[in-house]
Motif scaffolding. Structure first.
Motif, PDB file in Angstrom:
ATOM      1  N   CYS A 286       0.837  -1.212   0.000  1.00 29.05           N
ATOM      2  CA  CYS A 286       0.000   0.000   0.000  1.00 29.05           C
ATOM      3  C   CYS A 286       0.870   1.259   0.000  1.00 29.05           C
ATOM      4  O   CYS A 286       0.597   2.214  -0.728  1.00 29.05           O
ATOM      5  CB  CYS A 286      -0.911   0.004   1.231  1.00 29.05           C
ATOM      6  N   LEU A 290       1.013   4.161  -2.970  1.00 28.57           N
ATOM      7  CA  LEU A 290       0.295   5.407  -2.701  1.00 28.57           C
ATOM      8  C   LEU A 290       1.166   6.611  -2.341  1.00 28.57           C
ATOM      9  O   LEU A 290       0.677   7.737  -2.331  1.00 28.57           O
ATOM     10  CB  LEU A 290      -0.729   5.190  -1.581  1.00 28.57           C
ATOM     11  N   THR A 291       2.444   6.397  -2.036  1.00 27.73           N
ATOM     12  CA  THR A 291       3.252   7.539  -1.587  1.00 27.73           C
ATOM     13  C   THR A 291       3.558   8.539  -2.698  1.00 27.73           C
ATOM     14  O   THR A 291       3.799   9.708  -2.440  1.00 27.73           O
ATOM     15  CB  THR A 291       4.592   7.070  -0.990  1.00 27.73           C
ATOM     16  N   LYS A 292       3.585   8.078  -3.939  1.00 26.01           N
ATOM     17  CA  LYS A 292       3.940   8.947  -5.076  1.00 26.01           C
ATOM     18  C   LYS A 292       5.348   9.531  -4.926  1.00 26.01           C
ATOM     19  O   LYS A 292       5.636  10.614  -5.435  1.00 26.01           O
ATOM     20  CB  LYS A 292       2.943  10.106  -5.219  1.00 26.01           C
ATOM     21  N   SER A 412      -8.083   3.778  -1.608  1.00 24.52           N
ATOM     22  CA  SER A 412      -6.863   4.034  -2.385  1.00 24.52           C
ATOM     23  C   SER A 412      -7.083   5.175  -3.369  1.00 24.52           C
ATOM     24  O   SER A 412      -6.222   6.051  -3.529  1.00 24.52           O
ATOM     25  CB  SER A 412      -6.447   2.765  -3.142  1.00 24.52           C
ATOM     26  N   GLY A 413      -8.253   5.183  -4.028  1.00 21.51           N
ATOM     27  CA  GLY A 413      -8.557   6.258  -4.964  1.00 21.51           C
ATOM     28  C   GLY A 413      -8.651   7.614  -4.287  1.00 21.51           C
ATOM     29  O   GLY A 413      -8.179   8.624  -4.826  1.00 21.51           O
ATOM     30  N   TRP A 416      -5.128   8.742  -3.386  1.00 18.83           N
ATOM     31  CA  TRP A 416      -4.371   9.103  -4.583  1.00 18.83           C
ATOM     32  C   TRP A 416      -4.643  10.545  -5.004  1.00 18.83           C
ATOM     33  O   TRP A 416      -3.781  11.218  -5.553  1.00 18.83           O
ATOM     34  CB  TRP A 416      -4.729   8.135  -5.710  1.00 18.83           C
ATOM     35  N   LYS A 417      -5.859  11.026  -4.714  1.00 22.21           N
ATOM     36  CA  LYS A 417      -6.253  12.370  -5.155  1.00 22.21           C
ATOM     37  C   LYS A 417      -6.035  13.449  -4.097  1.00 22.21           C
ATOM     38  O   LYS A 417      -6.242  14.630  -4.377  1.00 22.21           O
ATOM     39  CB  LYS A 417      -7.724  12.364  -5.576  1.00 22.21           C
ATOM     40  N   ARG A 424      -2.337  13.105   3.288  1.00 23.37           N
ATOM     41  CA  ARG A 424      -2.223  11.892   2.475  1.00 23.37           C
ATOM     42  C   ARG A 424      -1.440  10.814   3.223  1.00 23.37           C
ATOM     43  O   ARG A 424      -1.833   9.643   3.246  1.00 23.37           O
ATOM     44  CB  ARG A 424      -1.538  12.201   1.146  1.00 23.37           C
ATOM     45  N   ILE A 428      -2.550   7.129   4.261  1.00 22.22           N
ATOM     46  CA  ILE A 428      -1.783   5.958   3.830  1.00 22.22           C
ATOM     47  C   ILE A 428      -1.456   5.069   5.035  1.00 22.22           C
ATOM     48  O   ILE A 428      -1.550   3.837   4.974  1.00 22.22           O
ATOM     49  CB  ILE A 428      -0.480   6.378   3.109  1.00 22.22           C
ATOM     50  N   ASP A 492       2.529  18.552  -3.627  1.00 18.97           N
ATOM     51  CA  ASP A 492       3.517  17.589  -4.098  1.00 18.97           C
ATOM     52  C   ASP A 492       4.876  18.238  -4.365  1.00 18.97           C
ATOM     53  O   ASP A 492       5.917  17.613  -4.196  1.00 18.97           O
ATOM     54  CB  ASP A 492       3.008  16.909  -5.377  1.00 18.97           C
TER      55      ASP A 492
END
Length: 500
Positions: A286, A290-292, A412-413, A416-417, A424, A428, A492
Motif C-alpha cells: 500500500c 500510494l506515496t507517489k 486508495s482512490g 491518490w487524489k 495523504r 496511507i 507535491d
C-alpha cells in the motif's frame, strides 16, 4: 444554586463551600468505613458525572473514550471479572448516539450520504435476515455474533462522519491509537520479562495455555483476547508508525514514530504470531503504491526484499523464538497450515448445499456455546474469512469480500487524489494498517475482534472523511524548506523539495 451563591459575599461563599466540602469528606469516610467498595462506587459515579458533562459539551470525546475502552476492557475482564465487559461497547455507543440525536442540529447529516455507510447498513440488514436461516442456528448465538460482525461497524462509522469533522481531530485519533497500542506493547513486554498478572495466569490456566504456552514459551497476548490479535495489531501499528516516520513532518515527530515502530515490531515478535508477517507485506505494498515518491518506493522495495530474503533463505536469529515463529510463516508445509486446509475441505463438503451458510453464531466461540447440536460448531474456523463463509455461505462470502475490495479500492482512490501531503500520509498509514488487518483475517479472527475492529472502522471512515479536510492546497514553500518543518498542508512540489 449558582445564583444564590453569587448573591452572597465572598466570606459567606467560603464558609458555605467549606462546610459542604467537610460534609462530603465525612460522608465518603463513613461510606468507606461501612463498605470500602462504596467509596469506589462513589468515586466512579463522580467521574461518570464529569464525563457526562464533557460528553454533552463535546460528543466527539465519547468516540475517543470508546476507542480507549475497546483497547482496554480486556483488563477489566481478566483482573476484575464478574460481568461481560464487552457490553460496555454497546452502552457507550448508545450513550453517544442519544446525545448526538438530542443535539442533531449541530451536525451535517448529509455526510452520511456516502458509499461506506450505505455498505455497512446493507451488511447489517443481510446479517439481520440471517436470523431466519433455514439451518436453524440459535437465536442467542446470532445475537452474540451480529454485534461484532455487523452492529459495531454500522454504529461507529457514521459517528466518525458526524463527530470527527477536522484534521486536528483526526490527528488526535491517530495519537490516541498509537498511545493505546504502545501501552499494550509495554504490558506485553511486562508479560515476557517480568511475568503475567493473576488474572492473566487464570486465563492461561483455564483456556489459554493450549495456544499460548508452546514448548514452555509464552506467546504474549497483552490486554487482548489472544496472541493472534495482539500480534496482528502490533504489526498494523508498525506500518502506521513507519509511514508517519517517512512523512514530511517535524524531525522530532518522525523520531518518535520510529521509536513507536521499533517497540511495535518487538511486540509483534514476542506475540509469536506468524500471520503478522503478511500484515507487514500488504501494508508495504500500500505504501509503495500510494506515496507517489520514487525515493520512498525504491528504499522500501530494497528493505522489503532484504527482509524477505533474511527470513526465507537464512537461519540467522533462530535462537530468538519470536523471530523463529515469524520465519515459519514462509514455510507453506507447516503442520498447522495443513490442518486449516483440511478443515476448509470439510467445510466445503458440508456447505455444498447451503448457499446461505449455517447462520450467524453457528461456528467459533458462539457455536460451541449455543449450537452444540450443529456439525459446523465442531470445526475451528481459524479464519474470519472462513467464518463468514460458514455463517453466510458462498453468497454472503462473495458479498462481504466484494464489499471489502470496493472499500479498500475506494480508499486508495481517495488517497491518490489528496493534495495535502501530510493528510495523504496519515491516510496511507491508516489504509496500510487496515489492509494488513484484512489480509491477516484469513489466518485468524482479527478484523471482527477488538481492538482491530475499531481500528479498521475508524480508518475506513476517516479516509472517506478526509475529502472534507482536503479543501485547499497551500502555497508551495521556498527552496530553503527543511525536513524538520511541518508540511501537513503542503503540495507535491513541497514533498519533492523535502526529499531532494
Amino acid at each position: 444554586m449558582y445564583q444564590f451563591l453569587s448573591s452572597l459575599s465572598q466570606t459567606w461563599r467560603t464558609i458555605i463551600l467549606s462546610v459542604l466540602g467537610i460534609l462530603v469528606a465525612f460522608g465518603v469516610s463513613l461510606i468507606t468505613y461501612i463498605n470500602p467498595m462504596g467509596a469506589v462506587l462513589l468515586i466512579l459515579a463522580a467521574l461518570f458525572v464529569v464525563f457526562m458533562i464533557f460528553l454533552f459539551k463535546e460528543p466527539y470525546i465519547g468516540l475517543y473514550a470508546l476507542t480507549a475502552y475497546c483497547f482496554l476492557f480486556g483488563i477489566l475482564s481478566r483482573e476484575v471479572g464478574g460481568i461481560a465487559y464487552g457490553i460496555g461497547i454497546e452502552a457507550l455507543l448508545l450513550l453517544i448516539w442519544v446525545i448526538v440525536i438530542i443535539q442533531h442540529k449541530r451536525y451535517d447529516w448529509t455526510r452520511l450520504n456516502n458509499p461506506l455507510t450505505k455498505l455497512m447498513l446493507m451488511w447489517f440488514i443481510i446479517s439481520v435476515v440471517e436470523i431466519i436461516n433455514p439451518e436453524g442456528a440459535s437465536v442467542i448465538g446470532w445475537l452474540q455474533e451480529i454485534r461484532s460482525t455487523a452492529l459495531f461497524p454500522m454504529l461507529i462509522i457514521p459517528l466518525v462522519f458526524l463527530l470527527i469533522d477536522s484534521e486536528k481531530k483526526l490527528n488526535w485519533v491517530l495519537i490516541l491509537l498509537i498511545a493505546l497500542s504502545l501501552l499494550a506493547t509495554l504490558n506485553g513486554m511486562k508479560q515476557q520479562h517480568i511475568g503475567v498478572s493473576s488474572g492473566e495466569q487464570k486465563f492461561l490456566d483455564e483456556v489459554g495455555a493450549v495456544t499460548h504456552l508452546l514448548w514452555g514459551r509464552l506467546r504474549v497476548f497483552s490486554f487482548y483476547g489472544d496472541s493472534g490479535q495482539f500480534g496482528v495489531s502490533q504489526a498494523s501499528f508498525v506500518m502506521i508508525a513507519i509511514v508517519l516516520a517517512i512523512a514530511p513532518f517535524k524531525s522530532w515527530k518522525r523520531v518518535l514514530a520510529l521509536i513507536a515502530a521499533g517497540l511495535s515490531f518487538y511486540g509483534m515478535l514476542i506475540s509469536g504470531t506468524r500471520g503478522a508477517f503478511f500484515a507487514l507485506a500488504v501494508g508495504a505494498l500500500c505504501v509503495f503504491f500510494l506515496t507517489k515518491n520514487l525515493k520512498v518506493i525504491i528504499l522500501g522495495v530494497v528493505v522489503a526484499v532484504l527482509f524477505f530474503g533474511f527470513l526465507k533463505f537464512t537461519t540467522i536469529g533462530n535462537g530468538n523464538y519470536g523471530l523463529y515463529r515469524l520465519r515459519s510463516a514462509l514455510n507453506f508445509k507447516e503442520a498447522s497450515l495443513n490442518v486449516r486446509f483440511n478443515n476448509q475441505k470439510v467445510l466445503s463438503e458440508r456447505l455444498q448445499n447451503k448457499p446461505f451458510g449455517g447462520g450467524l453464531g453457528v461456528i467459533g466461540t458462539w457455536g460451541k456455546l449455543y449450537n452444540k447440536d450443529k456439525f459446523l460448531s465442531t470445526i475451528e474456523p481459524d479464519s474470519y474469512w472462513v467464518k463468514v463463509w460458514a455463517m453466510y455461505g458462498v453468497v454472503g462470502l462473495t458479498i462481504w469480500f466484494s464489499m471489502m475490495m470496493y472499500i479498500l479500492g475506494k480508499c486508495s482512490g481517495i488517497i491518490w487524489k489528496i493534495r495535502n501531503v501530510g493528510l495523504r500520509y496519515k491516510c496511507i498509514a491508516m489504509l496500510s494498517a487496515t489492509a494488513g488487518i484484512f489480509l491477516c483475517s484469513y489466518g485468524n479472527e482479527v478484523i471482527n475482534s477488538m481492538p482491530s475492529a475499531i481500528v479498521a472502522a475508524l480508518s475506513f471512515a476517516l479516509i472517506f472523511q478526509s475529502v472534507n479536510f482536503d479543501e485547499r492546497e497551500s502555497l508551495p514553500s521556498n527552496n530553503n524548506s527543511e525536513p524538520s518543518k511541518d508540511t501537513e498542508g503542503s503540495n507535491d512540489n513541497d514533498l519533492k523539495i523535502i526529499y531532494s
